[in-house]
Design a protein around this motif. Structure first.
Motif, PDB file in Angstrom:
ATOM      1  N   ALA A   1      -4.091  -1.205   1.120  1.00 24.50           N
ATOM      2  CA  ALA A   1      -3.937  -2.657   1.191  1.00 24.50           C
ATOM      3  C   ALA A   1      -3.681  -3.118   2.626  1.00 24.50           C
ATOM      4  N   ALA A   2      -2.937  -2.323   3.402  1.00 28.43           N
ATOM      5  CA  ALA A   2      -2.681  -2.664   4.797  1.00 28.43           C
ATOM      6  C   ALA A   2      -3.984  -2.749   5.588  1.00 28.43           C
TER       7      ALA A   2
ATOM      8  N   SER B   1       9.332  -5.290   6.151  1.00 32.06           N
ATOM      9  CA  SER B   1       8.598  -6.301   5.382  1.00 32.06           C
ATOM     10  C   SER B   1       9.371  -7.607   5.329  1.00 32.06           C
TER      11      SER B   1
ATOM     12  N   VAL C   1      -5.550  -6.005   5.129  1.00 31.13           N
ATOM     13  CA  VAL C   1      -4.931  -7.076   5.914  1.00 31.13           C
ATOM     14  C   VAL C   1      -5.568  -7.139   7.305  1.00 31.13           C
TER      15      VAL C   1
ATOM     16  N   GLY D   1      -0.464   1.390  -0.818  1.00 26.99           N
ATOM     17  CA  GLY D   1      -0.013   0.340   0.082  1.00 26.99           C
ATOM     18  C   GLY D   1      -0.745   0.378   1.411  1.00 26.99           C
TER      19      GLY D   1
ATOM     20  N   TRP E   1       2.112  -2.495  -7.296  1.00 32.73           N
ATOM     21  CA  TRP E   1       2.225  -3.749  -6.575  1.00 32.73           C
ATOM     22  C   TRP E   1       3.478  -3.798  -5.695  1.00 32.73           C
TER      23      TRP E   1
ATOM     24  N   ILE F   1       2.547  -2.091  -2.485  1.00 31.96           N
ATOM     25  CA  ILE F   1       1.564  -2.909  -1.764  1.00 31.96           C
ATOM     26  C   ILE F   1       2.246  -4.089  -1.078  1.00 31.96           C
ATOM     27  N   LEU F   2       3.119  -4.792  -1.799  1.00 33.25           N
ATOM     28  CA  LEU F   2       3.812  -5.938  -1.215  1.00 33.25           C
ATOM     29  C   LEU F   2       4.724  -5.509  -0.074  1.00 33.25           C
TER      30      LEU F   2
ATOM     31  N   THR G   1      -8.028   1.737   5.725  1.00 29.46           N
ATOM     32  CA  THR G   1      -8.265   1.777   4.283  1.00 29.46           C
ATOM     33  C   THR G   1      -8.881   3.106   3.861  1.00 29.46           C
TER      34      THR G   1
ATOM     35  N   ILE H   1       2.222  -4.579   3.157  1.00 32.12           N
ATOM     36  CA  ILE H   1       1.341  -5.582   3.761  1.00 32.12           C
ATOM     37  C   ILE H   1       1.917  -6.190   5.040  1.00 32.12           C
TER      38      ILE H   1
END
Length: 392
Positions: free
Chosen positions: A74-75, A371, A78, A71, A203, A206-207, A253, A210
């Motif tokens: 993925a941040a 989130s 962003v 996660g 996922w 990750i969701l 990352t 973000i």
């Protein structure tokens, strides 16, 4: 510079279960990547934002460290996406997507949602320490009081290291009460390759992670403007906000891939630059190289891990409260009028959803916490019509 950043740099991994030696390594690597992205023009050292403490802790408890690291990777992407938006739309795109009425309450939730954790640690709950309750309270309150005194009354360089001062006093008291286990420090080798942990990509994690980038993005913009005011240069134009955001993204990352906390621009180091008037980026390069070197000293990580949680708890009481205060200050500084129904609805819903623990459960994925608050605030800001205060 490294000493100023050191307290918070290692505090985040110690509070979230990540490895402090890895955090030192990724902070060094992240700073070098940031310098590469910004053409070596911005004199800052990168470390982890406190805004990530709550989401990392939740992610580790929910999905484990590898998935949480996925996660965080993925941040970082962003951050790069925001850099792309700035590149094609200009610097004002951040203000349009994330105005103060959005970022203020989100940052408040980050701090207030952690209040029970801070108080629990300060009281020594579930710490496993062999000590009387009054001893634990003495240690945590001494750490808190020292941090307060140094932050408010210290002069010059010492005003920049309140966290380290609090840890030193708390650790000394812990030794006096004989609750520190030195055996892991004695057993640890001097040279040791950091215990890198590599990410897994789920996922759900990750969701969840973000939207967390919202608050650090605003923090980043403020830091870049602050360091520009100190040095007399406009870094939002040269090398450009798109490059500084890209630098944060690359650093975060990369840190996620090695098992470290996110690396972004950091306020304490900006304070050190302001105090010393040392604007050379070479200083940050040396600080980064020293951080990488220290990450291979095994006894450093063992010593940091020996710090009792009750010491951290005392400092966290102030730390998480200060995060909430930053959110309040954003609303006040930008004169967000809460008598306007639109603003009141956004702030109210974000605070109640975040502090109250609202969960949208979709079976295999649950949207909650910061989130949920981030998505809610952005959506409400986009769909609710603009209003002005009317006098009846």
């Amino acid at each position: 510079m490294l000493f100023v950043a050191f307290g918070a740099l290692v505090l985040v991994p110690l509070l979230t279960g990540l490895n402090p030696n890895v955090a030192l390594f990724t902070a060094g690597i992240g700073t070098l990547l940031f310098q590469l992205a910004t053409k070596n023009k911005v004199p800052v050292f990168l470390a982890s934002s406190f805004a990530f403490i709550a989401p990392i802790s939740f992610g580790v408890a929910q999905w484990g460290i590898p998935a949480t690291l996925g996660g965080l990777v993925a941040a970082g992407l962003v951050f790069m996406f925001f850099a792309f938006l700035v590149k094609i739309n200009g610097n004002n795109v951040i203000d349009r997507i994330l105005p103060p009425v959005v970022t203020g309450p989100i940052i408040m939730v980050i701090g207030l949602s952690l209040a029970p954790v801070a108080v629990g640690m300060a009281m020594g709950k579930d710490s496993g320490l062999q000590a009387e309750n009054y001893q634990l309270i003495i240690i945590s309150m001494a750490s808190l009081l020292t941090t307060l005194i140094v932050a408010i009354w210290a002069k010059g360089f010492f005003r920049l290291v309140p966290i380290i001062a609090g840890i030193v006093v708390g650790y000394a008291l812990s030794c006096a009460f004989d609750i520190v286990n030195f055996q892991p420090v004695i057993d640890a080798p001097w040279f040791k390759v950091p215990d890198f942990t590599f990410p897994e990509f789920q996922w759900q994690a990750i969701l969840y992670m973000i939207p967390i980038v919202i608050a650090p993005t605003i923090e980043h913009v403020g830091d870049i403007m602050a360091i520009g005011a100190v040095t007399g240069k406009d870094y939002t134009r040269e090398p450009g906000l798109q490059r500084t955001l890209l630098g944060d993204g690359l650093a975060t990352t990369t840190a996620g891939f090695f098992g470290g906390p996110p690396c972004i621009t950091y306020a304490e180091v900006i304070g050190a630059v302001t105090l010393t008037r040392n604007f050379k980026t070479q200083v940050m390069t040396w600080a980064a190289l020293w951080a990488i070197l220290m990450s291979f000293i095994g006894k450093i990580g063992a010593f940091l891990s020996s710090i009792p949680t009750v010491v951290m708890g005392g400092i966290m009481v102030l730390l998480f409260g200060s995060i909430a205060s930053v959110g309040i200050n954003i609303l006040v500084k930008h004169k967000v009028d809460l008598s306007v129904s639109r603003n009141m609805c956004i702030v109210s819903l974000v605070l109640v959803f975040g502090i109250g623990g609202m969960i949208f459960d979709f079976g295999s994925y649950a949207l909650q916490g910061i989130s949920l608050c981030g998505i809610l605030a952005i959506v409400l800001n986009l769909i609710l019509p603009q209003q002005t205060k009317t006098n009846n």
